[in-house]
Design an enzyme around this catalytic site. Structure first.
Site, PDB file in Angstrom:
ATOM      1  N   GLY A  15       0.654  -1.229  -0.332  1.00  0.00           N
ATOM      2  CA  GLY A  15       0.495  -0.504   0.100  1.00  0.00           C
ATOM      3  C   GLY A  15       0.893   1.577   0.122  1.00  0.00           C
ATOM      4  O   GLY A  15       0.529   2.324   1.023  1.00  0.00           O
ATOM      5  N   ALA A  16       1.569   1.365  -1.206  1.00  0.00           N
ATOM      6  CA  ALA A  16       2.675   2.083  -0.454  1.00  0.00           C
ATOM      7  C   ALA A  16       2.471   3.714  -1.626  1.00  0.00           C
ATOM      8  O   ALA A  16       3.533   4.461  -1.824  1.00  0.00           O
ATOM      9  CB  ALA A  16       4.446   1.665  -0.605  1.00  0.00           C
ATOM     10  N   SER A  17       2.091   3.676  -2.949  1.00  0.00           N
ATOM     11  CA  SER A  17       0.894   3.765  -3.765  1.00  0.00           C
ATOM     12  C   SER A  17       0.259   5.582  -3.044  1.00  0.00           C
ATOM     13  O   SER A  17       0.699   6.237  -3.754  1.00  0.00           O
ATOM     14  CB  SER A  17      -0.291   3.697  -4.395  1.00  0.00           C
ATOM     15  OG  SER A  17      -1.239   3.155  -3.646  1.00  0.00           O
ATOM     16  N   VAL A  67      -2.715  -7.768  -1.488  1.00  0.00           N
ATOM     17  CA  VAL A  67      -2.239  -8.203  -0.776  1.00  0.00           C
ATOM     18  C   VAL A  67      -3.137  -9.225   0.183  1.00  0.00           C
ATOM     19  O   VAL A  67      -2.944 -10.179   0.628  1.00  0.00           O
ATOM     20  CB  VAL A  67      -1.841  -7.438   0.575  1.00  0.00           C
ATOM     21  CG1 VAL A  67      -0.562  -6.717  -0.192  1.00  0.00           C
ATOM     22  CG2 VAL A  67      -2.843  -6.631   1.333  1.00  0.00           C
ATOM     23  N   ASN A  93       1.423  -2.343   5.737  1.00  0.00           N
ATOM     24  CA  ASN A  93       0.490  -0.736   5.775  1.00  0.00           C
ATOM     25  C   ASN A  93      -0.084  -1.219   5.105  1.00  0.00           C
ATOM     26  O   ASN A  93      -1.314  -0.006   5.186  1.00  0.00           O
ATOM     27  CB  ASN A  93       1.669  -0.143   4.876  1.00  0.00           C
ATOM     28  CG  ASN A  93       0.892   1.308   4.763  1.00  0.00           C
ATOM     29  OD1 ASN A  93       1.148   2.507   5.269  1.00  0.00           O
ATOM     30  ND2 ASN A  93       0.545   1.508   3.097  1.00  0.00           N
ATOM     31  N   SER A 145      -3.179   0.140  14.097  1.00  0.00           N
ATOM     32  CA  SER A 145      -3.842   1.697  14.637  1.00  0.00           C
ATOM     33  C   SER A 145      -4.178   1.410  15.642  1.00  0.00           C
ATOM     34  O   SER A 145      -4.103   0.902  16.538  1.00  0.00           O
ATOM     35  CB  SER A 145      -5.501   1.042  13.760  1.00  0.00           C
ATOM     36  OG  SER A 145      -6.274   2.545  14.209  1.00  0.00           O
ATOM     37  N   TYR A 158     -12.375  -3.281  11.921  1.00  0.00           N
ATOM     38  CA  TYR A 158     -11.274  -2.988  11.664  1.00  0.00           C
ATOM     39  C   TYR A 158     -10.478  -2.711  12.822  1.00  0.00           C
ATOM     40  O   TYR A 158      -9.458  -3.173  12.950  1.00  0.00           O
ATOM     41  CB  TYR A 158     -11.556  -1.392  11.181  1.00  0.00           C
ATOM     42  CG  TYR A 158     -10.311  -0.674  10.826  1.00  0.00           C
ATOM     43  CD1 TYR A 158      -9.201  -0.771   9.784  1.00  0.00           C
ATOM     44  CD2 TYR A 158      -9.437   0.486  12.273  1.00  0.00           C
ATOM     45  CE1 TYR A 158      -8.705   0.509   9.787  1.00  0.00           C
ATOM     46  CE2 TYR A 158      -8.580   1.558  12.586  1.00  0.00           C
ATOM     47  CZ  TYR A 158      -7.695   1.173  10.602  1.00  0.00           C
ATOM     48  OH  TYR A 158      -6.922   1.404  10.411  1.00  0.00           O
ATOM     49  N   ALA A 160     -10.715  -5.712  14.666  1.00  0.00           N
ATOM     50  CA  ALA A 160     -10.584  -6.899  15.596  1.00  0.00           C
ATOM     51  C   ALA A 160      -9.551  -7.100  14.555  1.00  0.00           C
ATOM     52  O   ALA A 160      -8.086  -7.609  15.234  1.00  0.00           O
ATOM     53  CB  ALA A 160     -11.254  -7.800  14.702  1.00  0.00           C
ATOM     54  N   LYS A 162      -6.989  -5.088  13.330  1.00  0.00           N
ATOM     55  CA  LYS A 162      -5.336  -4.337  13.687  1.00  0.00           C
ATOM     56  C   LYS A 162      -5.016  -4.822  15.264  1.00  0.00           C
ATOM     57  O   LYS A 162      -3.987  -4.831  15.704  1.00  0.00           O
ATOM     58  CB  LYS A 162      -6.537  -3.012  13.776  1.00  0.00           C
ATOM     59  CG  LYS A 162      -6.086  -2.121  12.741  1.00  0.00           C
ATOM     60  CD  LYS A 162      -4.794  -2.179  11.788  1.00  0.00           C
ATOM     61  CE  LYS A 162      -4.762  -1.457  10.418  1.00  0.00           C
ATOM     62  NZ  LYS A 162      -3.938  -1.558   9.698  1.00  0.00           N
TER      63      LYS A 162
END
Ligand code: NAP
Length: 250
Positions: A15-17, A67, A93, A145, A158, A160, A162
């Site tokens: 997720g580096a875009s 991913v 990420n 997070s 979300y 759960a 993280k």
């Protein structure tokens, strides 16, 4: 500042875009690492990141993979390892949200968030870890997070995912410590990115008021901590959860 502490190291940032991942890629490249810029659905944004990195003298390329799809993750690692042999630094990420109250949470919303945030972390880490262990050097840096520490209404899925990433990282850290591989989690508070653009101004003000520093973070606040964990000199830090949140989790 440009340094060479990570010269010769290969990094894959998922997720580096965009957003936090993009800034982490820039920080790692500044320290001399080669960067594989993973993206899912934004090829133009990923190309822009690669251009930014190569313009600054780094070696970088973009690699598409969802991913949450094991076959795509395998193909991504084949491509990165085909170029560089192995991944020394893995930054998990890539992440999504799909918020709603549990009473209205569909199976799809639940599974999609768990698939990307948790299963994606598992697939990528498993793909990278064997070579890290045999090289006796590796860095797994997971982006969690604050919500995974504290919970948040409308975000059971979300939260759960993280919280599970934190548990995953602690167990992994113990498994691989003897091979000089570290695994840590960085838990951001609130940052202006595409993900948080869905928040209303009232919600943003609500979170700013509850943050002791009174504002959202700069992307570099979190990126530089991730890059710090990648350094050879961070070799005795493992299994940690490091919050970058202006004091929100305190
Ligand atoms: P963002 O700006 O919305 O960017 C999300 C990135 O993840 C994009 O590069 C996107 O790629 C990628 N991505 C999404 N689904 C993917 C998938 N299935 N496979 C591969 N890549 C995928 O997000 P962000 O706010 O920077 O968030 C980055 C991380 O920080 C996430 O894990 C998030 O949970 C965490 N975080 C963010 C905040 C915040 O305030 N922003 C707070 C706490 C934690 P494409 O666009 O190419 O699809």
């Amino acid at each position: 500042m440009k340094t060479n502490e990570l010269e010769g190291k290969s990094a894959l940032v998922t997720g580096a875009s965009k957003g936090i991942g993009r800034q982490i890629a820039i920080r790692l490249a500044e320290k001399g690492a080669r960067i594989a810029v993973n993206y899912n659905s934004s090829p133009d944004a990923a190309s822009e990141v690669v251009e930014t990195l190569t313009d600054s003298g780094a070696e970088a390329f973009a690699v598409q993979a969802d991913v949450s799809d094991i076959d795509q993750v395998k193909a991504m690692f084949k491509e990165v390892e085909g170029r560089w042999g192995n991944v020394d630094i893995l930054v998990n990420n890539a992440g999504i949200i799909d918020d709603r109250h549990l009473i209205r949470m569909s199976d799809d919303s639940w599974h999609r968030v768990i698939d990307v945030n948790l299963n994606g972390t598992f697939y990528c880490t498993r793909a990278a870890i064997r070579k890290m262990m045999s090289k006796r050097w590796g860095r797994v840096i997971n982006i969690g997070s604050i919500v995974g520490l504290r919970g948040n209404p409308t975000q059971t899925n979300y939260t759960a995912s993280k919280a599970a990433v934190i548990g995953f990282t602690k167990a992994l850290a113990k498994e691989v410590a003897s091979r000089n591989v570290t695994a840590n989690v960085v838990t951001p508070g609130y940052f202006e990115t595409e993900t948080t653009s869905v928040l209303t101004e009232e919600m943003k003000d609500y979170w700013k008021e509850r943050t002791p520093m009174g504002r959202f973070g700069d992307l570099d606040d979190v990126a530089h901590v991730a890059a710090f964990l990648a350094l050879p000199s961070s070799k005795y830090i493992t299994g940690q959860v490091i919050s970058v949140d202006g004091g929100l989790a305190v």
